[in-house]
Write a protein that holds these residues in place. Structure first.
Motif, PDB file in Angstrom:
ATOM      1  N   UNK A  76       0.835  -1.142  -0.245  1.00  0.00           N
ATOM      2  CA  UNK A  76       0.084  -0.127  -0.055  1.00  0.00           C
ATOM      3  C   UNK A  76       0.884   1.322  -0.100  1.00  0.00           C
ATOM      4  N   UNK A  77       1.928   1.222  -0.618  1.00  0.00           N
ATOM      5  CA  UNK A  77       2.800   2.383  -0.567  1.00  0.00           C
ATOM      6  C   UNK A  77       2.686   3.175  -1.931  1.00  0.00           C
ATOM      7  N   UNK A  78       3.048   4.358  -1.983  1.00  0.00           N
ATOM      8  CA  UNK A  78       2.979   5.127  -3.084  1.00  0.00           C
ATOM      9  C   UNK A  78       1.723   5.494  -3.536  1.00  0.00           C
ATOM     10  N   UNK A  79       1.496   6.323  -4.574  1.00  0.00           N
ATOM     11  CA  UNK A  79       0.265   6.808  -4.845  1.00  0.00           C
ATOM     12  C   UNK A  79       0.031   6.411  -6.611  1.00  0.00           C
ATOM     13  N   UNK A  80       0.171   5.386  -6.985  1.00  0.00           N
ATOM     14  CA  UNK A  80      -0.147   4.883  -8.144  1.00  0.00           C
ATOM     15  C   UNK A  80      -1.564   4.915  -8.694  1.00  0.00           C
ATOM     16  N   UNK A  81      -1.658   5.186  -9.916  1.00  0.00           N
ATOM     17  CA  UNK A  81      -3.118   4.935 -10.209  1.00  0.00           C
ATOM     18  C   UNK A  81      -3.241   3.468 -10.599  1.00  0.00           C
ATOM     19  N   UNK A  82      -4.302   3.066 -10.052  1.00  0.00           N
ATOM     20  CA  UNK A  82      -4.463   1.571 -10.262  1.00  0.00           C
ATOM     21  C   UNK A  82      -5.861   1.351 -10.806  1.00  0.00           C
ATOM     22  N   UNK A  83      -6.125   0.442 -11.909  1.00  0.00           N
ATOM     23  CA  UNK A  83      -7.370  -0.049 -12.060  1.00  0.00           C
ATOM     24  C   UNK A  83      -7.396  -1.421 -11.700  1.00  0.00           C
ATOM     25  N   UNK A  84      -8.963  -2.070 -11.666  1.00  0.00           N
ATOM     26  CA  UNK A  84      -9.026  -3.266 -11.433  1.00  0.00           C
ATOM     27  C   UNK A  84      -9.502  -3.366  -9.870  1.00  0.00           C
ATOM     28  N   UNK A  85      -9.407  -4.606  -9.173  1.00  0.00           N
ATOM     29  CA  UNK A  85     -10.075  -4.683  -8.014  1.00  0.00           C
ATOM     30  C   UNK A  85      -8.864  -5.135  -7.024  1.00  0.00           C
ATOM     31  N   UNK A  86      -8.670  -4.515  -5.838  1.00  0.00           N
ATOM     32  CA  UNK A  86      -7.526  -5.184  -5.089  1.00  0.00           C
ATOM     33  C   UNK A  86      -8.240  -4.849  -3.540  1.00  0.00           C
ATOM     34  N   UNK A  87      -8.539  -6.109  -2.891  1.00  0.00           N
ATOM     35  CA  UNK A  87      -8.971  -6.129  -1.636  1.00  0.00           C
ATOM     36  C   UNK A  87      -7.976  -6.686  -0.629  1.00  0.00           C
ATOM     37  N   UNK A  88      -8.050  -6.328   0.525  1.00  0.00           N
ATOM     38  CA  UNK A  88      -7.122  -6.811   1.679  1.00  0.00           C
ATOM     39  C   UNK A  88      -7.984  -7.236   2.552  1.00  0.00           C
ATOM     40  N   UNK A  89      -7.703  -8.501   3.326  1.00  0.00           N
ATOM     41  CA  UNK A  89      -8.547  -8.755   4.323  1.00  0.00           C
ATOM     42  C   UNK A  89      -8.964  -7.839   5.317  1.00  0.00           C
ATOM     43  N   UNK A  90     -10.126  -7.872   5.670  1.00  0.00           N
ATOM     44  CA  UNK A  90     -10.734  -6.900   6.747  1.00  0.00           C
ATOM     45  C   UNK A  90     -10.158  -7.207   7.881  1.00  0.00           C
ATOM     46  N   UNK A  91     -10.005  -6.116   8.536  1.00  0.00           N
ATOM     47  CA  UNK A  91      -9.247  -6.424   9.943  1.00  0.00           C
ATOM     48  C   UNK A  91      -7.738  -6.465  10.083  1.00  0.00           C
ATOM     49  N   UNK A  92      -7.275  -6.641   8.612  1.00  0.00           N
ATOM     50  CA  UNK A  92      -5.689  -7.060   8.505  1.00  0.00           C
ATOM     51  C   UNK A  92      -5.007  -5.781   8.843  1.00  0.00           C
ATOM     52  N   UNK A  93      -3.942  -5.722   9.661  1.00  0.00           N
ATOM     53  CA  UNK A  93      -3.004  -4.673   9.954  1.00  0.00           C
ATOM     54  C   UNK A  93      -2.491  -4.122   8.603  1.00  0.00           C
ATOM     55  N   UNK A  94      -1.641  -3.099   8.596  1.00  0.00           N
ATOM     56  CA  UNK A  94      -0.896  -2.818   7.478  1.00  0.00           C
ATOM     57  C   UNK A  94       0.278  -3.946   7.464  1.00  0.00           C
ATOM     58  N   UNK A  95       0.788  -3.987   6.262  1.00  0.00           N
ATOM     59  CA  UNK A  95       1.938  -4.901   5.935  1.00  0.00           C
ATOM     60  C   UNK A  95       3.247  -4.097   5.675  1.00  0.00           C
ATOM     61  N   UNK A  96       4.337  -4.087   6.731  1.00  0.00           N
ATOM     62  CA  UNK A  96       5.346  -3.415   6.636  1.00  0.00           C
ATOM     63  C   UNK A  96       6.081  -4.354   5.559  1.00  0.00           C
ATOM     64  N   UNK A  97       6.882  -3.243   4.815  1.00  0.00           N
ATOM     65  CA  UNK A  97       7.839  -3.842   3.877  1.00  0.00           C
ATOM     66  C   UNK A  97       9.170  -3.197   4.039  1.00  0.00           C
ATOM     67  N   UNK A  98      10.257  -4.297   3.958  1.00  0.00           N
ATOM     68  CA  UNK A  98      11.691  -3.978   4.337  1.00  0.00           C
ATOM     69  C   UNK A  98      12.370  -4.047   2.989  1.00  0.00           C
ATOM     70  N   UNK A  99      13.440  -3.335   2.865  1.00  0.00           N
ATOM     71  CA  UNK A  99      14.090  -3.240   1.410  1.00  0.00           C
ATOM     72  C   UNK A  99      15.354  -3.610   1.646  1.00  0.00           C
ATOM     73  N   UNK A 100      16.103  -3.707   0.438  1.00  0.00           N
ATOM     74  CA  UNK A 100      17.551  -4.312   0.394  1.00  0.00           C
ATOM     75  C   UNK A 100      18.367  -3.699   1.548  1.00  0.00           C
ATOM     76  N   UNK A 101      18.152  -2.262   1.593  1.00  0.00           N
ATOM     77  CA  UNK A 101      19.205  -1.391   2.374  1.00  0.00           C
ATOM     78  C   UNK A 101      18.621  -1.120   3.733  1.00  0.00           C
ATOM     79  N   UNK A 102      18.881  -1.748   5.030  1.00  0.00           N
ATOM     80  CA  UNK A 102      18.538  -1.785   6.042  1.00  0.00           C
ATOM     81  C   UNK A 102      19.091  -0.367   6.884  1.00  0.00           C
ATOM     82  N   UNK A 103      20.092   0.339   6.258  1.00  0.00           N
ATOM     83  CA  UNK A 103      20.911   1.508   6.694  1.00  0.00           C
ATOM     84  C   UNK A 103      19.844   2.680   6.730  1.00  0.00           C
ATOM     85  N   UNK A 104      18.953   2.683   5.418  1.00  0.00           N
ATOM     86  CA  UNK A 104      17.955   3.662   5.171  1.00  0.00           C
ATOM     87  C   UNK A 104      16.610   3.663   6.119  1.00  0.00           C
ATOM     88  N   UNK A 105      16.384   2.237   6.815  1.00  0.00           N
ATOM     89  CA  UNK A 105      15.275   2.249   7.450  1.00  0.00           C
ATOM     90  C   UNK A 105      15.285   2.340   9.028  1.00  0.00           C
TER      91      UNK A 105
END
Lengths: 299, 582
Positions: A76-105
């Protein structure tokens, strides 16, 4: 538990577009004056994907295949334009994303402090923090290091520290984008082991990678190429050369040493059982059981 | 004119920010060969490579290529530099000119080639990495994709045609095609008589095409120094504690365990095709004795040394590197064992209060005797126990002392009647010396107090300011982020200077950049900083920062005044009292 059969994410014919700056060199005149304007780029095409709660999924593909874009979309990052249907489970927390470079995070000066800061931002009650952080450090094997300055940790430990914060946040799903790309084999194994343990405890894991050695039997693989999903199935099927090329080769990826060897064996008429061992140990097992089966036939 | 000698390192040591990273390293990299430098993250591999390239000044030891020393007094040797080409980690973000062609010309300028020669080399080099010259020469390198930029930096190296390639993790970020091109390029380079030294994690790709391996741990060569790649592969396979093996070695080990006999190989490992052929032969030919019979030594003990190395004059070099005296010194760990005080040991309020008391005590001193006593106190209670926090600032302190001396000497010059007066000299000297003691005593604060805890201290002591609508809480993350960002700026700048230095073949000392290059790297540096900030906000948002939308953050770190805080304050209170009554 019907919770296990619930879809954590469900994407139906999703297209994704971003705005990107395009530079033009004006043609015939050869002037050096570039023209800049923005144009909409399509990065993902017709994505159909459902991931169940508690599942482990690998997303693989070459540079520029769209695998990271898909990971960011799931997070759920960024503000892309998305068409189609995307659903997440109700009551689910956000899903953290960890990238290649831990230094930045990492923000804190120690793994513990970093985790506390993240939990503060997520408005976790202070009295819960210590126990949650202790548990997260245990899973990542950082207990001994949690009070050490981050600058003194190895690359692998930094990556684990970034992941530990996410674990302490008790997210029900975690997305990792090439978490081992900058790590040596020791550290990569430690990160993999920590996430396998987390998965065993019920967390949904989406692991984006180019390193096919990380795949083992029974995992689910989603292969991407040019913004499309070209394969979605088990690791064993990912390598099967049914018609001419396997889905792995179709996606432009180099198979592992073990898989290459199995392919060569198949070509010379040696059909192992199980047909597609993926790790060194299962290859050795399959070869020796093949040998034993043939033994009685010989006088 | 190309010499055929090896690149020797003798008793090399390198300090980074006052810490020993490379310690008593001796090795001889054979000419005409590909040598890998391997070891864990943080073992000092990259530092070794950068020092070989003249991008870091060694603290001691000799670096020599054939008969050319790298360091001539305090300058670098151009003869040496012209024979090497270096590509650093993340060297994709190294561009500072507006077209690919200009970048090529910049890199090739030190070689004084004709225009035609340059153009020919550019086209060849681009073709070698699969980029079409007509499409790419006029492009802005910064607009290329990450993978294309990595290929371009390889092409840039190839165009200079140096005798020695020094590469740091060249496979990182390359996909299957890029890796294939890299291998072809390296093998062509060797076939043409070239040499390479490569820092690598990715043994699966690079070990099969390399000749020798130097394993580094804790900044020193492990055991026997440089050894043939095949021997290294065999020792990896045989060792029990080396952790995860490259898959081919793991496969061989498991097959061996299962009692399957494989033919001896004179390479690091068998190609999948060769392995499959060997297995097929055993499985289908009915030669089951071999399968049943376990304990084959074929894999763990290949021939000691491959012909490819033994038959050359470099064999002697490899043996010298195995000198037992070197082996002996290597076993001593280079790291010092200072006791580090954890950054959450003291309440920042106690630290700041103690410092203020002590600094006031120093400033109160009116004569040299008082200052001497204060300095002795500072040494005993702060400088010595916390010396590990002060040593990184050594250079800055020396600079300050020099400045003080200059000021003092100038203070004595009288303008009204030409002459020299000692009184103001002593006066200025005294004041500046007091300030020096106060300053050096303050340096450890940064190590004793993390930004967040300092911010909490402000918040808890100045919380009442909220009532008058001061946004004390909003400072929390900002303070922490600024402190996180400062070291990043320093690192990034040093990286840029190193890259510009390497490509320009400048003979000045590393870290110092000729003024004309300073201008060239400023813009790309700013760009890289923006990208870094972007990446950081992105990574933080990805981990959950700012996702709660509106709800007030809780407080997990709350400062509590402890007994040790009281003790600290009392000790420095007593010191203040003594200094006050002095």
């Amino acid at each position: 538990m019907n919770f296990l059969h619930r879809n954590r994410w469900k994407l139906e014919s999703v297209d994704l577009f971003v705005q990107a700056a395009v530079m033009h060199k004006s043609g015939a005149g050869g002037e050096r004056q570039p023209l800049i304007h923005t144009r909409e780029h399509q990065l993902l095409f017709n994505i159909d994907l459902s991931i169940k709660s508690g599942e482990w999924v690998f997303i693989v593909g070459t540079n520029g295949s769209g695998k990271s874009t898909l990971a960011r979309l799931l997070a759920g990052l960024g503000q892309p334009r998305v068409s189609g249907v995307m659903t997440s489970a109700t009551g689910a927390s956000f899903a953290p994303l960890v990238t290649q470079n831990p230094e930045a995070a990492l923000v804190g000066m120690t793994p513990e402090e970093d985790a506390i800061l993240l939990l503060e931002q997520l408005a976790v009650p202070p009295e819960e923090m210590a126990s949650r952080i202790d548990a997260a450090m245990r899973i990542t094997g950082l207990t001994e290091w949690m009070k050490q300055p981050i600058a003194q940790l190895s690359g692998g430990q930094k990556q684990l520290a970034a992941i530990a914060g996410c674990i302490a946040s008790e997210a029900d799903a975690l997305i990792v984008d090439e978490p081992t790309a900058m790590l040596d084999p020791h550290a990569s194994t430690a990160v993999m082991a920590a996430l396998r343990e987390l998965h065993r405890r019920g967390t949904t894991i989406v692991w984006v990678t180019q390193r096919l050695e990380e795949l083992i039997e029974g995992d689910r693989v989603v292969a991407m190429k040019d913004g499309r999903i070209t394969f979605d199935g088990s690791t064993e099927h990912f390598y099967i050369r049914s018609s001419k090329k396997s889905p792995c080769e179709e996606a432009g990826l180099d198979a592992t040493y073990v898989v290459e060897t199995v392919w060569e064996l198949q070509q010379s008429g040696v059909a192992l059982e199980p047909p597609m061992p993926l790790t060194a140990s299962s290859l050795a097992k399959a070869v020796s059981s093949y040998a034993q089966q043939r033994q009685p036939a010989c006088p | 004119m190309r010499s055929n000698g090896s690149l020797h390192v003798h008793d090399l040591s390198v300090l980074v920010d006052g810490k020993t990273i490379v310690n008593a390293l001796s090795a001889a990299f054979p000419a005409g060969r590909i040598t890998l430098i391997v070891g864990h993250n943080g073992a000092g591999k990259s530092t070794v490579l950068e020092t070989l390239a003249g991008l870091r000044e060694p603290a001691g030891g000799i670096i020599q290529l054939a008969d050319q020393q790298l360091w001539l007094k305090k300058k670098l040797n151009k003869e040496y530099l012209m024979q090497i080409g270096v590509s650093l980690q993340q060297s994709s973000a190294q561009w500072f000119l507006s077209t690919v062609a200009d970048e090529f010309r910049y890199s090739m300028r030190p070689y004084q080639l004709s225009g035609e020669e340059m153009n020919a080399r550019m086209e060849d080099a681009l073709a070698a990495v699969g980029l079409e010259s007509e499409r790419f020469l006029e492009r802005d390198p910064k607009t290329l994709s990450g993978g294309q930029q990595r290929r371009l930096s390889l092409a840039m190296l190839a165009a200079c045609q140096p005798q020695w390639l020094l590469l740091d993790e060249p496979t990182a970020g390359l996909d299957a095609d890029g890796i294939q091109q890299l291998c072809v390029l390296l093998m062509k380079h060797r076939a043409a008589g070239g040499s390479a030294i490569i820092v690598a994690h990715d043994l699966e790709v690079l070990l099969p095409i390399s000749d020798a391996v130097l394993e580094i741990d804790n900044g020193s060569a492990v055991s026997i120094g440089i050894r043939p790649a095949v021997q290294y592969a065999a020792s990896l396979a045989a060792s029990t504690d080396s952790g995860p093996l490259p898959q081919p070695l793991e496969t061989a080990a498991f097959l061996h365990q299962a009692g399957i006999k494989l033919p001896a190989s004179d390479e690091a490992w068998m190609e999948p095709k060769a392995l499959a052929a060997a297995l097929t032969q055993q499985l289908l030919s009915g030669d089951h004795h071999a399968v049943a019979q376990s304990g084959s030594q074929a894999i763990v003990n290949p021939p000691d040394r491959p012909d490819s190395i033994t038959d050359s004059e470099d064999a002697a070099v490899l043996i010298t590197a195995a000198n037992p005296s070197i082996q002996h010194t290597n076993r001593q760990a280079p790291r010092s064992n200072t006791r580090v005080i954890p950054s959450d040991r003291f309440d920042p309020r106690a630290v700041v209060l103690s410092y203020l008391l002590f600094a006031t005590g120093i400033l109160l001193q009116q004569n040299w005797w008082g200052l001497l006593v204060a300095t002795l106190f500072a040494s005993a209670f702060v400088w010595w126990p916390l010396r590990y926090t002060i040593t990184p600032w050594r250079n800055a302190i020396i600079l300050y002392i020099r400045m003080v001396i200059v000021f003092i000497l100038f203070a004595g010059i009288k303008l009204t009647s030409i002459g020299y007066d000692w009184h103001p000299v002593v006066e200025t000297g005294f004041r500046l010396s007091k300030l020096l003691v106060v300053m050096v005593t303050g340096l450890p604060i940064a190590a004793l107090v993390t930004p967040i805890r300092l911010q909490r201290a402000i918040e808890q002591s100045l919380g009442w300011l909220r009532k008058i609508k001061l946004p004390i809480d909003a400072l929390a993350l900002t303070v922490a982020l600024i402190f996180r960002f400062l070291p990043m700026i320093k690192q990034e700048w040093e990286r840029f200077v190193r890259i510009a230095h390497a490509r320009g073949k400048s003979t000045t000392r590393p870290g110092k950049l000729p003024a004309r290059m300073l201008y060239a790297i400023t813009a790309p540096f700013m760009l890289a900083m923006l990208r870094g900030a972007d990446e950081m906000t992105d990574a933080l948002e990805a981990r959950g920062y700012g996702r709660m939308g509106g709800s007030t953050p809780t407080r997990g770190i709350v400062l509590r005044w402890s007994i040790s805080d009281s003790k600290l304050t009392v000790v420095f209170g007593i010191l203040f009292a003594i200094l006050y009554w002095l």
